[in-house]
Design a protein around this motif. Sequence first.
Motif, PDB file in Angstrom:
ATOM      1  N   ASP A   1      33.850  32.041   3.075  1.00 26.30           N
ATOM      2  CA  ASP A   1      34.125  31.081   2.146  1.00 26.30           C
ATOM      3  C   ASP A   1      35.407  30.924   1.226  1.00 26.30           C
ATOM      4  OD1 ASP A   1      33.688  27.902   1.709  1.00 26.30           O
ATOM      5  OD2 ASP A   1      32.480  28.640  -0.159  1.00 26.30           O
ATOM      6  N   LEU A   2      35.653  32.044   0.673  1.00 26.39           N
ATOM      7  CA  LEU A   2      36.622  32.306  -0.325  1.00 26.39           C
ATOM      8  C   LEU A   2      37.835  32.440   0.781  1.00 26.39           C
ATOM      9  CD1 LEU A   2      37.954  33.053  -2.736  1.00 26.39           C
ATOM     10  CD2 LEU A   2      37.372  35.419  -2.524  1.00 26.39           C
ATOM     11  N   LEU A   3      37.972  33.348   1.769  1.00 30.06           N
ATOM     12  CA  LEU A   3      39.121  33.117   2.483  1.00 30.06           C
ATOM     13  C   LEU A   3      39.320  31.786   3.055  1.00 30.06           C
ATOM     14  CD1 LEU A   3      41.336  34.995   3.806  1.00 30.06           C
ATOM     15  CD2 LEU A   3      39.722  35.110   5.709  1.00 30.06           C
ATOM     16  N   ALA A   4      38.431  31.113   3.510  1.00 30.17           N
ATOM     17  CA  ALA A   4      38.778  29.724   4.021  1.00 30.17           C
ATOM     18  C   ALA A   4      39.324  28.877   2.689  1.00 30.17           C
ATOM     19  CB  ALA A   4      37.533  29.014   4.549  1.00 30.17           C
ATOM     20  N   ALA A   5      38.663  28.685   1.696  1.00 27.73           N
ATOM     21  CA  ALA A   5      39.173  28.309   0.505  1.00 27.73           C
ATOM     22  C   ALA A   5      40.723  28.475   0.055  1.00 27.73           C
ATOM     23  CB  ALA A   5      38.376  28.410  -0.849  1.00 27.73           C
ATOM     24  N   LEU A   6      40.880  29.701   0.180  1.00 22.08           N
ATOM     25  CA  LEU A   6      42.357  30.258  -0.046  1.00 22.08           C
ATOM     26  C   LEU A   6      43.379  29.650   0.881  1.00 22.08           C
ATOM     27  CD1 LEU A   6      41.895  34.193  -1.034  1.00 22.08           C
ATOM     28  CD2 LEU A   6      42.380  31.975  -2.335  1.00 22.08           C
ATOM     29  N   VAL A   7      43.118  29.372   2.226  1.00 20.04           N
ATOM     30  CA  VAL A   7      43.902  28.899   3.320  1.00 20.04           C
ATOM     31  C   VAL A   7      43.774  27.478   3.213  1.00 20.04           C
ATOM     32  CG1 VAL A   7      43.907  28.400   5.816  1.00 20.04           C
ATOM     33  CG2 VAL A   7      43.343  30.791   5.046  1.00 20.04           C
ATOM     34  N   GLU A   8      42.703  26.577   2.703  1.00 20.73           N
ATOM     35  CA  GLU A   8      42.721  25.502   2.386  1.00 20.73           C
ATOM     36  C   GLU A   8      43.812  25.009   1.084  1.00 20.73           C
ATOM     37  OE1 GLU A   8      39.453  22.407   1.144  1.00 20.73           O
ATOM     38  OE2 GLU A   8      38.741  23.724   2.680  1.00 20.73           O
ATOM     39  N   HIS A   9      44.015  25.957   0.119  1.00 27.90           N
ATOM     40  CA  HIS A   9      44.642  25.655  -0.927  1.00 27.90           C
ATOM     41  C   HIS A   9      45.899  26.492  -0.656  1.00 27.90           C
ATOM     42  CE1 HIS A   9      40.745  24.445  -2.555  1.00 27.90           C
ATOM     43  NE2 HIS A   9      41.672  23.508  -3.230  1.00 27.90           N
ATOM     44  N   THR A  10      46.444  26.315   0.652  1.00 27.81           N
ATOM     45  CA  THR A  10      47.972  26.900   0.653  1.00 27.81           C
ATOM     46  C   THR A  10      48.854  25.759   0.796  1.00 27.81           C
ATOM     47  OG1 THR A  10      46.998  28.750   1.876  1.00 27.81           O
ATOM     48  CG2 THR A  10      49.338  28.237   2.244  1.00 27.81           C
ATOM     49  N   SER A  11      49.811  26.002   0.017  1.00 32.82           N
ATOM     50  CA  SER A  11      50.767  24.647  -0.241  1.00 32.82           C
ATOM     51  C   SER A  11      51.654  24.451   1.130  1.00 32.82           C
ATOM     52  CB  SER A  11      51.540  24.882  -1.328  1.00 32.82           C
ATOM     53  OG  SER A  11      52.874  24.397  -1.173  1.00 32.82           O
ATOM     54  N   ARG A  12      51.617  23.272   1.393  1.00 34.21           N
ATOM     55  CA  ARG A  12      52.511  22.778   2.558  1.00 34.21           C
ATOM     56  C   ARG A  12      54.023  23.331   2.300  1.00 34.21           C
ATOM     57  NH1 ARG A  12      52.101  20.135   7.157  1.00 34.21           N
ATOM     58  NH2 ARG A  12      53.398  18.936   8.063  1.00 34.21           N
ATOM     59  N   LEU A  13      54.224  23.476   0.975  1.00 36.26           N
ATOM     60  CA  LEU A  13      55.894  23.825   0.729  1.00 36.26           C
ATOM     61  C   LEU A  13      56.104  25.250   1.098  1.00 36.26           C
ATOM     62  CD1 LEU A  13      58.607  22.987  -0.743  1.00 36.26           C
ATOM     63  CD2 LEU A  13      57.581  23.728  -2.903  1.00 36.26           C
ATOM     64  N   PHE A  14      54.826  25.970   0.592  1.00 31.77           N
ATOM     65  CA  PHE A  14      54.641  27.517   0.887  1.00 31.77           C
ATOM     66  C   PHE A  14      55.039  27.617   2.442  1.00 31.77           C
ATOM     67  CE2 PHE A  14      52.165  31.254   2.016  1.00 31.77           C
ATOM     68  CZ  PHE A  14      53.062  32.329   1.564  1.00 31.77           C
ATOM     69  N   LEU A  15      54.138  27.021   3.280  1.00 31.05           N
ATOM     70  CA  LEU A  15      54.157  27.027   4.766  1.00 31.05           C
ATOM     71  C   LEU A  15      55.736  26.669   5.197  1.00 31.05           C
ATOM     72  CD1 LEU A  15      51.040  25.097   5.908  1.00 31.05           C
ATOM     73  CD2 LEU A  15      51.278  27.641   5.659  1.00 31.05           C
ATOM     74  N   TRP A  16      56.310  25.727   4.399  1.00 32.17           N
ATOM     75  CA  TRP A  16      57.879  25.549   4.863  1.00 32.17           C
ATOM     76  C   TRP A  16      58.432  26.791   4.528  1.00 32.17           C
ATOM     77  CZ3 TRP A  16      62.268  25.400   1.535  1.00 32.17           C
ATOM     78  CH2 TRP A  16      63.021  24.879   2.078  1.00 32.17           C
ATOM     79  N   GLY A  17      58.472  27.434   3.463  1.00 32.13           N
ATOM     80  CA  GLY A  17      58.967  28.671   3.077  1.00 32.13           C
ATOM     81  C   GLY A  17      58.820  29.746   3.931  1.00 32.13           C
ATOM     82  N   VAL A  18      57.705  29.838   4.527  1.00 31.36           N
ATOM     83  CA  VAL A  18      57.593  31.088   5.656  1.00 31.36           C
ATOM     84  C   VAL A  18      57.992  30.738   6.943  1.00 31.36           C
ATOM     85  CG1 VAL A  18      55.545  31.921   6.944  1.00 31.36           C
ATOM     86  CG2 VAL A  18      55.039  31.806   4.559  1.00 31.36           C
ATOM     87  N   ALA A  19      58.121  29.307   7.160  1.00 32.17           N
ATOM     88  CA  ALA A  19      58.905  28.990   8.454  1.00 32.17           C
ATOM     89  C   ALA A  19      60.285  29.177   8.296  1.00 32.17           C
ATOM     90  CB  ALA A  19      58.544  27.553   8.715  1.00 32.17           C
ATOM     91  N   LEU A  20      60.890  28.953   6.866  1.00 41.25           N
ATOM     92  CA  LEU A  20      62.476  29.047   6.845  1.00 41.25           C
ATOM     93  C   LEU A  20      62.679  30.741   6.783  1.00 41.25           C
ATOM     94  CD1 LEU A  20      64.808  27.779   5.961  1.00 41.25           C
ATOM     95  CD2 LEU A  20      64.307  27.961   3.461  1.00 41.25           C
ATOM     96  N   TRP A  21      61.891  31.358   6.153  1.00 39.40           N
ATOM     97  CA  TRP A  21      62.009  32.831   6.350  1.00 39.40           C
ATOM     98  C   TRP A  21      62.075  33.384   7.558  1.00 39.40           C
ATOM     99  CZ3 TRP A  21      58.443  36.837   7.411  1.00 39.40           C
ATOM    100  CH2 TRP A  21      58.853  38.007   7.231  1.00 39.40           C
ATOM    101  N   LEU A  22      61.050  33.072   8.358  1.00 43.27           N
ATOM    102  CA  LEU A  22      60.873  33.550   9.851  1.00 43.27           C
ATOM    103  C   LEU A  22      62.123  33.122  10.549  1.00 43.27           C
ATOM    104  CD1 LEU A  22      57.258  33.203  10.770  1.00 43.27           C
ATOM    105  CD2 LEU A  22      58.451  35.410  10.411  1.00 43.27           C
ATOM    106  N   ALA A  23      62.598  31.767  10.246  1.00 39.19           N
ATOM    107  CA  ALA A  23      63.665  31.350  11.110  1.00 39.19           C
ATOM    108  C   ALA A  23      65.212  32.071  10.812  1.00 39.19           C
ATOM    109  CB  ALA A  23      63.780  30.013  11.005  1.00 39.19           C
ATOM    110  N   SER A  24      65.208  32.310   9.610  1.00 34.23           N
ATOM    111  CA  SER A  24      66.513  33.006   9.210  1.00 34.23           C
ATOM    112  C   SER A  24      66.721  34.469   8.911  1.00 34.23           C
ATOM    113  CB  SER A  24      66.744  32.352   7.431  1.00 34.23           C
ATOM    114  OG  SER A  24      65.690  33.236   6.601  1.00 34.23           O
TER     115      SER A  24
END
Length: 151
Positions: free
Chosen positions: A59-82
């Motif tokens: 449940d803690l792990l799921a809560a951490l995933v649930e509270h992952t910012s969309r901006l952070f996901l954008w940053g991960v995608a940008l990092w992988l792409a660049s």
Amino acid sequence: MAELSHWWHFEFLGNELGQWAIALAIFLVTFTVLPIAKRAISRQRRREYPASQAYAALDLLAALVEHTSRLFLWGVALWLASRDLAFPEKIDRTLYVVLVLLLWMQMALWAMTAIRHVMGLGRKRAPGQERVRGGSMEIVLVAIGIAVWSR
């Protein structure tokens, strides 16, 4: 056909257009897949895990995933792409700073989520003392929040 090949090898900011196209595809796939995975995990969490200790970590792990910012996901995608692109020094440094700031912001969000989750587990274990500890716990959460965000 030669015209298409010419455009594919056209260079912009030290990278060929073909490399930019691959980076864009990586960004779009990543920025599509990560939010879908986040929503699926969040939906599963809402079905509520049983209140036993065996599911507390899950449940803690799921809560951490649930509270992952969309901006952070954008940053991960940008990092992988660049990763396979070469940038001038100034752009490369700026990208690095932005990505590190996004990482620290997300780590602070995760820390606050973990602290709230653990404190919520404590409240569930002693429900009769909720009123007594409720106000003081909120003060503790604010103090911890200030400490986490000021780092």
